[in-house]
Design a protein around this motif. Structure first.
Motif, PDB file in Angstrom:
ATOM      1  N   GLY A  87     -93.935 -21.289  -9.765  1.00 22.86           N
ATOM      2  CA  GLY A  87     -93.906 -20.046 -10.512  1.00 22.86           C
ATOM      3  C   GLY A  87     -92.743 -19.994 -11.478  1.00 22.86           C
ATOM      4  O   GLY A  87     -92.875 -19.503 -12.614  1.00 22.86           O
ATOM      5  N   PHE A  88     -91.599 -20.508 -11.052  1.00 21.81           N
ATOM      6  CA  PHE A  88     -90.415 -20.523 -11.908  1.00 21.81           C
ATOM      7  C   PHE A  88     -90.652 -21.343 -13.174  1.00 21.81           C
ATOM      8  O   PHE A  88     -90.303 -20.919 -14.285  1.00 21.81           O
ATOM      9  N   VAL A  89     -91.276 -22.497 -13.018  1.00 25.80           N
ATOM     10  CA  VAL A  89     -91.579 -23.351 -14.169  1.00 25.80           C
ATOM     11  C   VAL A  89     -92.563 -22.657 -15.108  1.00 25.80           C
ATOM     12  O   VAL A  89     -92.436 -22.735 -16.342  1.00 25.80           O
ATOM     13  N   LEU A  90     -93.557 -21.964 -14.531  1.00 28.95           N
ATOM     14  CA  LEU A  90     -94.502 -21.228 -15.374  1.00 28.95           C
ATOM     15  C   LEU A  90     -93.770 -20.160 -16.190  1.00 28.95           C
ATOM     16  O   LEU A  90     -94.066 -19.960 -17.381  1.00 28.95           O
ATOM     17  N   GLY A  91     -92.826 -19.456 -15.550  1.00 26.39           N
ATOM     18  CA  GLY A  91     -92.063 -18.446 -16.274  1.00 26.39           C
ATOM     19  C   GLY A  91     -91.250 -19.038 -17.407  1.00 26.39           C
ATOM     20  O   GLY A  91     -91.236 -18.502 -18.532  1.00 26.39           O
ATOM     21  N   ILE A  92     -90.582 -20.153 -17.145  1.00 23.59           N
ATOM     22  CA  ILE A  92     -89.805 -20.820 -18.197  1.00 23.59           C
ATOM     23  C   ILE A  92     -90.730 -21.327 -19.292  1.00 23.59           C
ATOM     24  O   ILE A  92     -90.415 -21.255 -20.498  1.00 23.59           O
ATOM     25  N   GLY A  93     -91.912 -21.831 -18.908  1.00 22.57           N
ATOM     26  CA  GLY A  93     -92.875 -22.296 -19.900  1.00 22.57           C
ATOM     27  C   GLY A  93     -93.343 -21.169 -20.806  1.00 22.57           C
ATOM     28  O   GLY A  93     -93.483 -21.354 -22.030  1.00 22.57           O
ATOM     29  N   LEU A  94     -93.598 -19.987 -20.239  1.00 24.84           N
ATOM     30  CA  LEU A  94     -93.990 -18.835 -21.062  1.00 24.84           C
ATOM     31  C   LEU A  94     -92.877 -18.446 -22.020  1.00 24.84           C
ATOM     32  O   LEU A  94     -93.133 -18.079 -23.181  1.00 24.84           O
ATOM     33  N   ILE A  95     -91.641 -18.521 -21.542  1.00 27.36           N
ATOM     34  CA  ILE A  95     -90.503 -18.196 -22.417  1.00 27.36           C
ATOM     35  C   ILE A  95     -90.414 -19.193 -23.568  1.00 27.36           C
ATOM     36  O   ILE A  95     -90.238 -18.813 -24.732  1.00 27.36           O
ATOM     37  N   ALA A  96     -90.548 -20.485 -23.266  1.00 29.06           N
ATOM     38  CA  ALA A  96     -90.486 -21.502 -24.319  1.00 29.06           C
ATOM     39  C   ALA A  96     -91.622 -21.319 -25.315  1.00 29.06           C
ATOM     40  O   ALA A  96     -91.440 -21.485 -26.532  1.00 29.06           O
ATOM     41  N   ALA A  97     -92.825 -20.960 -24.823  1.00 25.20           N
ATOM     42  CA  ALA A  97     -94.001 -20.867 -25.691  1.00 25.20           C
ATOM     43  C   ALA A  97     -93.980 -19.629 -26.572  1.00 25.20           C
ATOM     44  O   ALA A  97     -94.338 -19.692 -27.760  1.00 25.20           O
ATOM     45  N   TYR A  98     -93.578 -18.495 -26.020  1.00 27.98           N
ATOM     46  CA  TYR A  98     -93.703 -17.236 -26.756  1.00 27.98           C
ATOM     47  C   TYR A  98     -92.390 -16.735 -27.348  1.00 27.98           C
ATOM     48  O   TYR A  98     -92.404 -15.983 -28.320  1.00 27.98           O
ATOM     49  N   PHE A  99     -91.253 -17.111 -26.749  1.00 28.99           N
ATOM     50  CA  PHE A  99     -89.968 -16.629 -27.248  1.00 28.99           C
ATOM     51  C   PHE A  99     -89.340 -17.628 -28.215  1.00 28.99           C
ATOM     52  O   PHE A  99     -88.414 -17.282 -28.937  1.00 28.99           O
ATOM     53  N   GLY A 100     -89.779 -18.883 -28.167  1.00 29.43           N
ATOM     54  CA  GLY A 100     -89.322 -19.891 -29.115  1.00 29.43           C
ATOM     55  C   GLY A 100     -87.924 -20.404 -28.876  1.00 29.43           C
ATOM     56  O   GLY A 100     -87.338 -21.036 -29.754  1.00 29.43           O
ATOM     57  N   SER A 101     -87.354 -20.143 -27.701  1.00 28.10           N
ATOM     58  CA  SER A 101     -86.004 -20.609 -27.403  1.00 28.10           C
ATOM     59  C   SER A 101     -85.815 -20.642 -25.897  1.00 28.10           C
ATOM     60  O   SER A 101     -86.528 -19.958 -25.147  1.00 28.10           O
ATOM     61  N   LEU A 102     -84.852 -21.434 -25.457  1.00 30.94           N
ATOM     62  CA  LEU A 102     -84.463 -21.456 -24.050  1.00 30.94           C
ATOM     63  C   LEU A 102     -83.076 -20.863 -23.842  1.00 30.94           C
ATOM     64  O   LEU A 102     -82.588 -20.800 -22.716  1.00 30.94           O
ATOM     65  N   ASP A 103     -82.430 -20.457 -24.919  1.00 29.01           N
ATOM     66  CA  ASP A 103     -81.102 -19.866 -24.845  1.00 29.01           C
ATOM     67  C   ASP A 103     -81.211 -18.408 -24.404  1.00 29.01           C
ATOM     68  O   ASP A 103     -82.022 -17.643 -24.924  1.00 29.01           O
ATOM     69  N   TYR A 104     -80.398 -18.023 -23.419  1.00 30.94           N
ATOM     70  CA  TYR A 104     -80.484 -16.666 -22.882  1.00 30.94           C
ATOM     71  C   TYR A 104     -80.388 -15.598 -23.968  1.00 30.94           C
ATOM     72  O   TYR A 104     -81.228 -14.696 -24.050  1.00 30.94           O
ATOM     73  N   VAL A 105     -79.357 -15.685 -24.786  1.00 26.63           N
ATOM     74  CA  VAL A 105     -79.090 -14.634 -25.765  1.00 26.63           C
ATOM     75  C   VAL A 105     -80.248 -14.500 -26.740  1.00 26.63           C
ATOM     76  O   VAL A 105     -80.698 -13.382 -27.054  1.00 26.63           O
ATOM     77  N   GLU A 106     -80.779 -15.623 -27.209  1.00 23.87           N
ATOM     78  CA  GLU A 106     -81.901 -15.571 -28.153  1.00 23.87           C
ATOM     79  C   GLU A 106     -83.155 -15.015 -27.493  1.00 23.87           C
ATOM     80  O   GLU A 106     -83.916 -14.261 -28.114  1.00 23.87           O
ATOM     81  N   LYS A 164     -84.487 -26.268 -28.750  1.00 25.43           N
ATOM     82  CA  LYS A 164     -83.303 -27.036 -28.373  1.00 25.43           C
ATOM     83  C   LYS A 164     -83.173 -27.149 -26.858  1.00 25.43           C
ATOM     84  O   LYS A 164     -83.343 -26.168 -26.132  1.00 25.43           O
ATOM     85  N   PHE A 165     -82.881 -28.364 -26.414  1.00 24.02           N
ATOM     86  CA  PHE A 165     -82.594 -28.626 -24.999  1.00 24.02           C
ATOM     87  C   PHE A 165     -81.113 -28.973 -24.913  1.00 24.02           C
ATOM     88  O   PHE A 165     -80.697 -30.054 -25.345  1.00 24.02           O
ATOM     89  N   GLU A 166     -80.341 -28.034 -24.358  1.00 22.64           N
ATOM     90  CA  GLU A 166     -78.880 -28.159 -24.416  1.00 22.64           C
ATOM     91  C   GLU A 166     -78.247 -28.004 -23.039  1.00 22.64           C
ATOM     92  O   GLU A 166     -78.836 -27.442 -22.110  1.00 22.64           O
ATOM     93  N   VAL A 167     -77.016 -28.495 -22.941  1.00 25.35           N
ATOM     94  CA  VAL A 167     -76.129 -28.177 -21.831  1.00 25.35           C
ATOM     95  C   VAL A 167     -75.071 -27.240 -22.389  1.00 25.35           C
ATOM     96  O   VAL A 167     -74.396 -27.573 -23.376  1.00 25.35           O
ATOM     97  N   GLY A 168     -74.954 -26.071 -21.803  1.00 28.86           N
ATOM     98  CA  GLY A 168     -74.006 -25.100 -22.332  1.00 28.86           C
ATOM     99  C   GLY A 168     -73.540 -24.140 -21.254  1.00 28.86           C
ATOM    100  O   GLY A 168     -74.137 -24.055 -20.171  1.00 28.86           O
TER     101      GLY A 168
END
Length: 663
Positions: free
Chosen positions: A179-198, A73-77
């Protein structure tokens, strides 16, 4: 409450749009009225949210879903908790002071309306960053503050130095953002979410996960992710070696120097790492990396502040050093201490920047502290507020900076992570260095003999004129009022906030600290109230290092002013090293900029001219021309030539087919 949350970022945005799009129509006065009103509304709303959060009313949820791609999910929250509420109040209060101050500082500038639009837009971008509850919105705010800072640093776009400075800031921040984008990309790829809590919920299960991103060996996913995210913070929060953009950003007007370097852009990285504490606590390697980088920045950038003569650049290197202190606290798992220092620093550093701007106004835009002196009697309000800011910066007991800085020193001392020994030495040595360069500037500007004439020595008798003409004078009330208002929290905020923020439940459930990282528990064991801490300070090494720094500055610049010159000549090599800022700018110019130019020239000369133009385009044309010339030679136009060619052709065909038929 959602409506109130929306008002906070969008009130400054509305003011920015009105001033930016209709500024010429509505005029100067209405332009600053609408932008100041927008930030004031945002501040009031932030204070209301802070009150609600203190009563236990928090919020975390989406406001708008932009897209869903394969379950991502790509959200504004918004995530509204004590950390967010603290940052919102700091950002909006400092921004309001800067907006009011700008009325006096920029009154004669042709870009008056444009400047108000930019700083209001800057406030919106920072608020969207701190209020985000997901990495997509965080990245939006992250890039937005970078974009607006580019516009503000190069605000005086007719100056080549300003254009160079804003381009430098933009490019250096892109390095960190990669580097920041790479970190977010790793989170999206391996964590399966962009939401902090998840993401935070999924992180413990991935502690043992190994990845091989470069084919050179297996690394821990959590460590790589945290270091990549921190590289982004190194750019935004100007940590070594990505700090080089910040001193040059002094080319922008003084109000934006205060806004960028006190409460907004440079604090974004500190806030981000504190917000990501559930991830960083899972990797000691990442924490050690953070701590060592912060320690290098805190100490070695402070050294550069000693040799600066531009009043704004002294304060800029002070900002670099203090950001290093905050980063060291993050590495020691003292996230709450880092945010506490972020908050106190925002007020006294904004005060120092705006006071520097007031001095510049009074000195008719002369920024060289060697051509000042004795301004105390000409600018009493600027003098006393500058003194308050300087005392808070160096960690004077009972002032706000004392509580946050001393807690950082104690937290690092209590840390057992690799690198904590060097970090502890760096932050202790930094106390002396900070006191020395701060009061070097203070004494040269406000005390001693007046040096206003072109030759650098004070004129005698009537009229001490600087080379722009006219006596120094106190700034107008619209400039000095923000100084007084910022001086108040610079004195009292530390004592008020240290108990609940560091040892109460202020950040409970917001900041995560692993049981193995016991620095904060050690601090809590020795804390006996803000009064006891300040009284006990006279028995501690940081206090006497601070006193030694002030005394050394007084002796060097008030009693024996020839001594600094003598030391400079004796240690000329060190002086050159400091003057050239450790040659990092030259290295970047030669290696990165020069290397990029050499690569571009090679691709142009070899790739474009030789291969593409020479071989592919012109070469193919030459081959076709050669073949055409050969064919043209047998096109004689005589029938008997063509008949002969036909006979030869038939003979060749018969010669080829007859053996085939025999088989």
């Amino acid at each position: 409450m959602k409506t109130l949350y929306l008002i906070i970022p969008f009130a400054p945005l509305l003011g920015a749009l009105i001033a930016g799009l209709f500024g010429r129509t509505i005029g100067r006065t209405l332009s600053h009225v609408v932008t100041i009103a927008g930030v004031l509304i945002s501040l009031v709303a932030s204070l209301m949210v802070l009150r609600e959060v203190m009563a236990g009313e928090t919020f975390n949820g989406p406001l708008y879903t932009w897209a869903v791609v394969d379950g991502l999910k790509f959200e504004v929250g918004f995530l509204i908790d004590t950390l967010t509420a603290t940052m919102m109040c700091v950002v909006t209060s400092v921004s309001l002071m800067v907006h009011i101050y700008t009325i006096g500082y920029m009154k004669d500038d042709d870009g008056y309306q444009r400047f108000f639009a930019y700083i209001s837009l800057f406030t919106f971008a920072m608020l969207m960053l701190v209020m985000s509850n997901n990495f997509l919105q965080l990245f939006f705010g992250w890039e937005a503050v970078g974009l607006v800072s580019y516009l503000l640093i190069g605000f005086w776009y007719t100056r080549p130095t300003a254009i160079f400075a804003n381009l430098k800031a933009f490019l250096v921040n892109r390095v960190g953002d990669f580097g920041f984008v790479l970190g977010i990309g790793l989170i999206a790829a391996y964590f399966g979410s962009l939401d902090y809590v998840e993401v935070f919920k999924a992180a413990p299960a991935l502690v043992g996960k190994l990845i091989n991103p470069l084919g050179l060996g297996e690394w821990m996913l959590i460590t790589v992710t945290c270091i990549c995210l921190f590289i982004g913070a190194m750019g935004k929060s100007a940590q070594f070696p990505l700090h080089v953009w910040l001193p040059d950003s002094m080319e922008g007007p003084t109000p934006i120097s205060a806004l960028i370097h006190a409460a907004t852009m440079v604090t974004a990285g500190i806030f981000m790492v504190a917000r990501m504490s559930p991830l960083f606590e899972l990797s000691d390697t990442a924490l050690s990396f953070v701590m060592v980088i912060g320690a290098i920045t805190a100490l070695f950038m402070g050294f550069l502040g000693i040799v600066q003569n531009d009043i704004k650049r002294v304060v800029a290197y002070s900002t670099l050093s203090q950001l290093g202190y905050m980063t060291v606290a993050l590495g020691a798992s003292a996230y709450s201490v880092a945010i506490f220092h972020l908050m106190t620093h925002a007020f006294f550093k904004a005060l120092l920047f705006l006071a520097a701007g007031s001095v510049i106004i009074g000195m008719h835009h002369n920024q060289d502290i060697r051509h000042m002196g004795g301004l105390r009697k000409y600018m009493p309000i600027t003098w006393i507020t500058s003194l308050v800011g300087s005392l808070a910066l160096i960690g004077t007991p009972f002032l706000s900076g004392f509580y946050s800085k001393d807690m950082i020193i104690e937290a690092v001392r209590a840390s057992e992570l690799p690198g904590s020994g060097f970090a502890s030495f760096a932050v202790l040595a930094g106390v002396f260095v900070t006191a020395f360069y701060s009061f070097r500037m203070y004494f040269l500007v406000f005390h001693g003999k007046e040096r206003f004439d072109t030759n650098g020595a004070a004129a005698h008798g009537h009229g001490h004129h600087d080379h722009h003409g006219g006596l120094p004078h106190e700034s107008p009330a619209v400039v000095t009022l923000p100084l007084v208002l910022l001086a108040i929290p610079s004195v009292i905020l530390g004592a008020i906030a240290i108990g609940p923020m560091l040892f109460g439940d202020w950040f409970k459930g917001v900041i995560t600290v692993a049981p193995a990282h016991g620095a904060m528990a050690e601090l809590a064991h020795h804390f006996h109230g803000w009064v006891g801490m300040a009284v006990h300070a006279v028995q501690t090494l940081p206090f006497w290092l601070m006193v030694a720094g002030v005394a050394s500055a007084y002796y060097c610049y008030m009693i024996n002013p020839a001594l600094p010159e003598s030391i400079s000549r004796t240690f000329s090599g060190v002086q050159h090293l400091f003057d050239n800022k450790y040659y990092l700018d030259k290295f970047n110019q030669v290696f990165f900029a020069g290397g990029a130019r050499a690569l571009g020239t090679g691709l142009w000369k070899v790739g474009d001219q030789s291969i593409i133009d020479g071989a592919a385009v012109n070469g193919s044309a030459r081959i076709i021309g050669w073949l055409a010339g050969m064919v043209r030679g047998i096109q004689s136009g005589f029938i008997y030539h063509y008949a002969f060619a036909m006979i030869v052709g038939v003979a060749l065909l018969v010669w080829w087919f007859v053996p085939l038929l025999k088989r």
